[in-house]
Design a protein around this motif. Structure first.
Motif, PDB file in Angstrom:
ATOM      1  N   VAL A  73       0.498  -1.393   0.206  1.00  0.00           N
ATOM      2  CA  VAL A  73       0.229   0.014   0.158  1.00  0.00           C
ATOM      3  C   VAL A  73       1.280   0.770   0.071  1.00  0.00           C
ATOM      4  CG1 VAL A  73      -1.600   1.410   1.431  1.00  0.00           C
ATOM      5  CG2 VAL A  73      -1.855  -1.155   1.247  1.00  0.00           C
ATOM      6  N   LEU A  74       0.582   1.974  -1.187  1.00  0.00           N
ATOM      7  CA  LEU A  74       1.960   3.243  -1.309  1.00  0.00           C
ATOM      8  C   LEU A  74       0.864   4.508  -0.977  1.00  0.00           C
ATOM      9  CD1 LEU A  74       4.000   1.874  -4.234  1.00  0.00           C
ATOM     10  CD2 LEU A  74       4.594   2.382  -2.082  1.00  0.00           C
ATOM     11  N   PHE A  75       1.013   5.756   0.235  1.00  0.00           N
ATOM     12  CA  PHE A  75      -0.012   6.345  -0.005  1.00  0.00           C
ATOM     13  C   PHE A  75       0.644   7.899  -0.880  1.00  0.00           C
ATOM     14  CE2 PHE A  75      -0.145   3.914   4.261  1.00  0.00           C
ATOM     15  CZ  PHE A  75      -1.907   3.884   3.866  1.00  0.00           C
ATOM     16  N   GLY A  76      -0.233   8.569  -0.857  1.00  0.00           N
ATOM     17  CA  GLY A  76       0.118  10.043  -2.072  1.00  0.00           C
ATOM     18  C   GLY A  76       0.777   9.616  -3.597  1.00  0.00           C
ATOM     19  N   ASP A  77       1.656  10.025  -3.548  1.00  0.00           N
ATOM     20  CA  ASP A  77       1.568  10.616  -5.489  1.00  0.00           C
ATOM     21  C   ASP A  77       1.673   9.625  -6.092  1.00  0.00           C
ATOM     22  OD1 ASP A  77       2.425  11.152  -8.230  1.00  0.00           O
ATOM     23  OD2 ASP A  77       3.981  12.078  -7.585  1.00  0.00           O
ATOM     24  N   PRO A  78       0.538   9.218  -7.242  1.00  0.00           N
ATOM     25  CA  PRO A  78       0.501   7.339  -7.728  1.00  0.00           C
ATOM     26  C   PRO A  78       1.331   7.701  -8.669  1.00  0.00           C
ATOM     27  CG  PRO A  78      -1.589   9.326  -8.915  1.00  0.00           C
ATOM     28  CD  PRO A  78      -0.507   9.751  -7.725  1.00  0.00           C
ATOM     29  N   ALA A  79       2.206   7.956  -9.165  1.00  0.00           N
ATOM     30  CA  ALA A  79       3.070   8.686 -10.264  1.00  0.00           C
ATOM     31  C   ALA A  79       4.787   7.871  -9.481  1.00  0.00           C
ATOM     32  CB  ALA A  79       3.590   9.793 -10.318  1.00  0.00           C
ATOM     33  N   ARG A  80       4.914   8.160  -8.384  1.00  0.00           N
ATOM     34  CA  ARG A  80       5.943   7.196  -7.097  1.00  0.00           C
ATOM     35  C   ARG A  80       5.146   5.918  -7.189  1.00  0.00           C
ATOM     36  NH1 ARG A  80       6.019   9.544  -1.233  1.00  0.00           N
ATOM     37  NH2 ARG A  80       4.475   8.538  -1.067  1.00  0.00           N
ATOM     38  N   ALA A 130      -5.290   4.899 -13.435  1.00  0.00           N
ATOM     39  CA  ALA A 130      -5.513   5.519 -14.755  1.00  0.00           C
ATOM     40  C   ALA A 130      -6.273   7.033 -14.407  1.00  0.00           C
ATOM     41  CB  ALA A 130      -6.037   4.839 -15.848  1.00  0.00           C
ATOM     42  N   VAL A 131      -7.206   6.999 -13.882  1.00  0.00           N
ATOM     43  CA  VAL A 131      -7.748   7.907 -13.677  1.00  0.00           C
ATOM     44  C   VAL A 131      -6.396   9.288 -12.619  1.00  0.00           C
ATOM     45  CG1 VAL A 131      -9.279   9.008 -12.933  1.00  0.00           C
ATOM     46  CG2 VAL A 131      -9.910   7.180 -14.087  1.00  0.00           C
ATOM     47  N   ALA A 132      -6.756   8.476 -11.607  1.00  0.00           N
ATOM     48  CA  ALA A 132      -5.885   9.497 -10.691  1.00  0.00           C
ATOM     49  C   ALA A 132      -4.306   9.773 -11.221  1.00  0.00           C
ATOM     50  CB  ALA A 132      -5.484   8.216  -9.733  1.00  0.00           C
ATOM     51  N   LEU A 133      -3.906   9.046 -11.619  1.00  0.00           N
ATOM     52  CA  LEU A 133      -2.383   9.246 -12.266  1.00  0.00           C
ATOM     53  C   LEU A 133      -2.638  10.613 -13.116  1.00  0.00           C
ATOM     54  CD1 LEU A 133       0.823   9.036 -12.812  1.00  0.00           C
ATOM     55  CD2 LEU A 133      -0.362   7.365 -14.312  1.00  0.00           C
ATOM     56  N   ARG A 134      -4.007  10.802 -13.995  1.00  0.00           N
ATOM     57  CA  ARG A 134      -4.214  11.409 -15.294  1.00  0.00           C
ATOM     58  C   ARG A 134      -4.594  12.610 -14.771  1.00  0.00           C
ATOM     59  NH1 ARG A 134      -8.445   9.290 -17.611  1.00  0.00           N
ATOM     60  NH2 ARG A 134      -7.034   7.743 -18.877  1.00  0.00           N
ATOM     61  N   HIS A 135      -4.941  12.877 -12.922  1.00  0.00           N
ATOM     62  CA  HIS A 135      -5.108  13.619 -12.234  1.00  0.00           C
ATOM     63  C   HIS A 135      -4.251  14.638 -12.004  1.00  0.00           C
ATOM     64  CE1 HIS A 135      -7.400  16.470  -9.879  1.00  0.00           C
ATOM     65  NE2 HIS A 135      -6.903  16.228  -9.007  1.00  0.00           N
ATOM     66  N   ARG A 136      -3.146  13.817 -11.696  1.00  0.00           N
ATOM     67  CA  ARG A 136      -2.073  14.709 -10.649  1.00  0.00           C
ATOM     68  C   ARG A 136      -0.683  14.814 -11.613  1.00  0.00           C
ATOM     69  NH1 ARG A 136      -1.442  13.255  -5.285  1.00  0.00           N
ATOM     70  NH2 ARG A 136       0.696  14.285  -5.751  1.00  0.00           N
ATOM     71  N   HIS A 137      -0.788  14.229 -13.220  1.00  0.00           N
ATOM     72  CA  HIS A 137       0.481  13.937 -13.498  1.00  0.00           C
ATOM     73  C   HIS A 137      -0.164  13.342 -15.230  1.00  0.00           C
ATOM     74  CE1 HIS A 137       3.230  14.330 -10.630  1.00  0.00           C
ATOM     75  NE2 HIS A 137       2.335  13.198 -10.192  1.00  0.00           N
ATOM     76  N   PRO A 138      -0.617  14.329 -16.233  1.00  0.00           N
ATOM     77  CA  PRO A 138      -0.882  13.965 -17.792  1.00  0.00           C
ATOM     78  C   PRO A 138      -0.520  13.742 -18.522  1.00  0.00           C
ATOM     79  CG  PRO A 138      -1.634  16.045 -16.724  1.00  0.00           C
ATOM     80  CD  PRO A 138      -1.052  16.198 -15.535  1.00  0.00           C
ATOM     81  N   GLU A 139       1.199  13.953 -18.591  1.00  0.00           N
ATOM     82  CA  GLU A 139       2.448  13.327 -18.764  1.00  0.00           C
ATOM     83  C   GLU A 139       2.630  12.207 -18.723  1.00  0.00           C
ATOM     84  OE1 GLU A 139       4.249  15.028 -15.434  1.00  0.00           O
ATOM     85  OE2 GLU A 139       2.001  15.307 -16.251  1.00  0.00           O
ATOM     86  N   ARG A 140       2.555  11.023 -17.895  1.00  0.00           N
ATOM     87  CA  ARG A 140       2.737  10.057 -17.413  1.00  0.00           C
ATOM     88  C   ARG A 140       1.565  10.155 -17.686  1.00  0.00           C
ATOM     89  NH1 ARG A 140       6.515   8.094 -13.855  1.00  0.00           N
ATOM     90  NH2 ARG A 140       5.856   6.770 -15.041  1.00  0.00           N
ATOM     91  N   ALA A 141       0.295   9.573 -17.548  1.00  0.00           N
ATOM     92  CA  ALA A 141      -0.846   9.347 -17.488  1.00  0.00           C
ATOM     93  C   ALA A 141       0.008   9.098 -19.638  1.00  0.00           C
ATOM     94  CB  ALA A 141      -2.775   9.890 -17.176  1.00  0.00           C
ATOM     95  N   ALA A 142      -0.439   9.898 -19.855  1.00  0.00           N
ATOM     96  CA  ALA A 142      -0.616   9.475 -21.522  1.00  0.00           C
ATOM     97  C   ALA A 142       0.598   8.438 -21.914  1.00  0.00           C
ATOM     98  CB  ALA A 142       0.674  11.141 -22.442  1.00  0.00           C
ATOM     99  N   GLU A 143       1.169   7.848 -21.248  1.00  0.00           N
ATOM    100  CA  GLU A 143       1.946   6.197 -21.031  1.00  0.00           C
ATOM    101  C   GLU A 143       1.212   5.259 -21.174  1.00  0.00           C
ATOM    102  OE1 GLU A 143       5.928   7.073 -18.732  1.00  0.00           O
ATOM    103  OE2 GLU A 143       6.241   8.394 -19.599  1.00  0.00           O
ATOM    104  N   LEU A 144       0.028   5.628 -21.169  1.00  0.00           N
ATOM    105  CA  LEU A 144      -0.490   4.614 -20.588  1.00  0.00           C
ATOM    106  C   LEU A 144      -1.439   3.610 -21.819  1.00  0.00           C
ATOM    107  CD1 LEU A 144      -2.461   5.016 -17.045  1.00  0.00           C
ATOM    108  CD2 LEU A 144      -0.195   3.384 -17.740  1.00  0.00           C
ATOM    109  N   ALA A 145      -1.399   2.853 -21.848  1.00  0.00           N
ATOM    110  CA  ALA A 145      -2.164   2.400 -23.428  1.00  0.00           C
ATOM    111  C   ALA A 145      -2.499   1.263 -23.016  1.00  0.00           C
ATOM    112  CB  ALA A 145      -0.776   1.395 -24.594  1.00  0.00           C
ATOM    113  N   GLU A 146      -4.368   1.534 -23.807  1.00  0.00           N
ATOM    114  CA  GLU A 146      -5.218  -0.146 -23.503  1.00  0.00           C
ATOM    115  C   GLU A 146      -4.626  -1.473 -23.555  1.00  0.00           C
ATOM    116  OE1 GLU A 146      -9.370   1.389 -25.143  1.00  0.00           O
ATOM    117  OE2 GLU A 146      -8.987   3.036 -24.759  1.00  0.00           O
ATOM    118  N   ALA A 147      -4.690  -1.777 -22.725  1.00  0.00           N
ATOM    119  CA  ALA A 147      -4.603  -3.383 -22.585  1.00  0.00           C
ATOM    120  C   ALA A 147      -5.527  -5.092 -23.105  1.00  0.00           C
ATOM    121  CB  ALA A 147      -3.696  -3.732 -21.113  1.00  0.00           C
TER     122      ALA A 147
END
Length: 310
Positions: free
Chosen positions: A65-72, A136-153
């Motif tokens: 369990v990792l609290f805080g930043d989803p990019a981390r 993916a939604v949480a990451l897009r909210h905090r770090h849109p540039e990192r969320a752009a690296e996610l592809a649909e699986a």
């Protein structure tokens, strides 16, 4: 009877790490793989404050369990999955609600956030990390540039006939996204520069700068040239408008040396140019030839003429 501890509802990132085919392995091999996984997890979490993480044991692996930043959390999950090729792992990552009895090493954790991460790990492969749509939604909210690296699986159905939509990190999408951002940035810069050029040109046309005024005090007279182009004679010309900027001024008077100077004129500036050409020398008169001397007297010739002689 002791009272049950109160559960604290929180939202957090959960990375579930599963050892493939764990149930089919011998007990000794299971214990060895679990020890390797725990050692790898401790190494990956060494720089993370204890308050920001909880490590939970699972039947076929463990959950973090990792609290805080989803990019981390994504970075840690990728590091845990790919740190040792001798221990392949199925990794799933989720962001969702959890219920904690306390926060620390003695915490008991349960909730949909944990079960969704476990489902993602079951559908993952050692070659591909899967993240849930909520993550993916949480990451897009905090770090849109990192969320752009996610592809649909794709969409996956579990044994309870529940549909799950998962994503996976794809470095190629990140590179394409950064290239698009760079292209947009360059296009924006070009548009700004173009607007600046158009604006300056429109201002120049609609609000032209005031010309400089050149006052002429030339004696006795002269012809004025500006940048090699004749602008008239002075006098009668006493003032002339000149565009602001640097100009080469020439004054010419037949029979006198030419005057040339360079002026850097500002808009609206008034400048006086004074010059007196030297008077040319008067033309020299040709000297008259000296008079011829009178002829010398011829006594005998005159005597013969007197008496009629030859």
């Amino acid at each position: 009877m002791l009272p049950m501890p109160t559960a604290l509802p929180v939202h957090a990132n959960v990375a579930f790490l599963r050892i493939p085919q764990f149930d089919t392995r011998a007990v000794a091999e299971q214990a060895s793989l679990k020890e390797k996984l725990e050692a790898r997890t401790q190494e990956a979490l060494a720089g993370l404050p204890a308050a920001d993480r909880i490590v939970l044991d699972a039947d076929d692996g463990l959950a973090v369990v990792l609290f805080g930043d989803p990019a981390r959390a994504l970075r840690i999950a990728q590091a845990l999955r790919s740190r040792d090729s001798a221990l392949p792992l199925q990794a799933g990552l989720n962001y969702g609600p959890l219920a904690l009895t306390t926060q620390g090493t003695e915490a008991r954790v349960f909730g949909d956030g944990l079960s969704a991460a476990a489902a993602a790990a079951r559908f993952a492969s050692p070659e591909r990390l899967l993240v849930t749509q909520d993550f993916a939604v949480a990451l897009r909210h905090r770090h849109p540039e990192r969320a752009a690296e996610l592809a649909e699986a794709g969409d996956f159905t579990d044994t309870r006939v529940r549909l799950h939509s998962f994503y996976t990190p794809d470095p190629r999408k990140g590179i394409a996204h950064r290239r698009r951002l760079l292209a947009y940035g360059l296009g924006g810069v070009a548009a700004i520069l173009l607007l600046g050029v158009v604006g300056r040109e429109a201002r120049r046309v609609l609000f032209p700068p005031l010309p400089a005024v050149l006052k002429l005090l030339i004696k006795p007279r002269g012809e004025i040239f500006i940048d090699g182009i004749s602008r008239g004679h002075t006098p009668p010309l006493l003032e002339i408008d000149v565009p602001a900027g640097r100009h080469v001024i020439q004054l010419r008077n037949p029979g006198s040396p030419m005057l040339e100077t360079t002026l850097d004129l500002k808009p609206g500036e008034r400048t006086t140019l004074a010059h007196t050409f030297p008077r040319p020398d008067p033309p020299k008169r040709a000297k008259a030839p000296p008079p011829k001397p009178p002829p010398e007297p011829d006594f005998w010739g005159d005597l013969k003429k007197l008496f009629g002689g030859s």
